[in-house]
Scaffold this motif. Sequence first.
Motif, mmCIF file in Angstrom:
data_model
loop_
_atom_site.group_PDB
_atom_site.id
_atom_site.type_symbol
_atom_site.label_atom_id
_atom_site.label_comp_id
_atom_site.label_asym_id
_atom_site.label_seq_id
_atom_site.Cartn_x
_atom_site.Cartn_y
_atom_site.Cartn_z
ATOM 1 N N ARG A 23 3.621 57.914 19.758
ATOM 2 C CA ARG A 23 4.923 57.566 19.181
ATOM 3 C C ARG A 23 4.841 56.235 18.431
ATOM 4 N NH1 ARG A 23 9.233 60.664 21.079
ATOM 5 N NH2 ARG A 23 8.682 62.029 22.811
ATOM 6 N N ASP A 80 5.436 55.667 14.325
ATOM 7 C CA ASP A 80 6.390 54.684 13.803
ATOM 8 C C ASP A 80 5.723 53.644 12.909
ATOM 9 O OD1 ASP A 80 8.556 55.887 14.975
ATOM 10 O OD2 ASP A 80 9.031 54.230 16.318
ATOM 11 N N LYS A 126 6.511 43.644 13.141
ATOM 12 C CA LYS A 126 6.798 45.084 13.059
ATOM 13 C C LYS A 126 6.148 45.827 14.214
ATOM 14 C CE LYS A 126 7.481 49.105 10.710
ATOM 15 N NZ LYS A 126 8.565 49.864 11.113
ATOM 16 N N GLU A 168 7.949 45.051 17.531
ATOM 17 C CA GLU A 168 9.253 45.724 17.578
ATOM 18 C C GLU A 168 9.096 47.184 18.014
ATOM 19 O OE1 GLU A 168 12.243 47.364 14.186
ATOM 20 O OE2 GLU A 168 11.574 45.296 13.945
ATOM 21 N N VAL A 169 8.144 47.874 17.412
ATOM 22 C CA VAL A 169 7.905 49.287 17.726
ATOM 23 C C VAL A 169 7.363 49.439 19.148
ATOM 24 C CG1 VAL A 169 6.510 51.303 17.117
ATOM 25 C CG2 VAL A 169 7.587 49.949 15.317
ATOM 26 N N LYS A 194 7.778 47.438 21.736
ATOM 27 C CA LYS A 194 8.853 47.167 22.701
ATOM 28 C C LYS A 194 9.837 48.330 22.752
ATOM 29 C CE LYS A 194 9.647 43.013 20.994
ATOM 30 N NZ LYS A 194 10.248 41.688 20.777
ATOM 31 N N LYS A 195 10.098 48.948 21.619
ATOM 32 C CA LYS A 195 11.016 50.095 21.560
ATOM 33 C C LYS A 195 10.504 51.252 22.426
ATOM 34 C CE LYS A 195 12.206 53.681 18.231
ATOM 35 N NZ LYS A 195 12.042 54.065 16.813
ATOM 36 N N HIS A 196 9.210 51.513 22.361
ATOM 37 C CA HIS A 196 8.652 52.675 23.055
ATOM 38 C C HIS A 196 8.195 52.399 24.484
ATOM 39 C CE1 HIS A 196 9.005 55.478 19.771
ATOM 40 N NE2 HIS A 196 8.549 54.540 18.950
ATOM 41 N N GLY A 223 9.752 49.745 26.427
ATOM 42 C CA GLY A 223 10.837 49.138 27.178
ATOM 43 C C GLY A 223 10.503 47.737 27.682
#
Length: 67
Positions: free
Chosen positions: A19, A23, A48, A51-52, A54-56, A58
């Motif tokens: 994932r 991204d 960038k 950010e990605v 941390k998004k995936h 948590g």
Amino acid sequence: MTLTAEAKEKLGNDEVKMRICLDLGISYITFRRWIKDAEVHENFTKAKSLEVIKKHTGLVDAQLFEA
């Protein structure tokens, strides 16, 4: 910088890695190369990428890297 044990655990999941790669628009092999060494690749620490990741995962910044 080195990854924390918690970050390594979260990034050990192939689905999470895939994932993140999708991204970021990079290959799975490239991402594995970024995290394989004791010191993570400089591209891993770009805004960038963080950010990605941390998004995936948590995770927050403090949970990603050891001081």
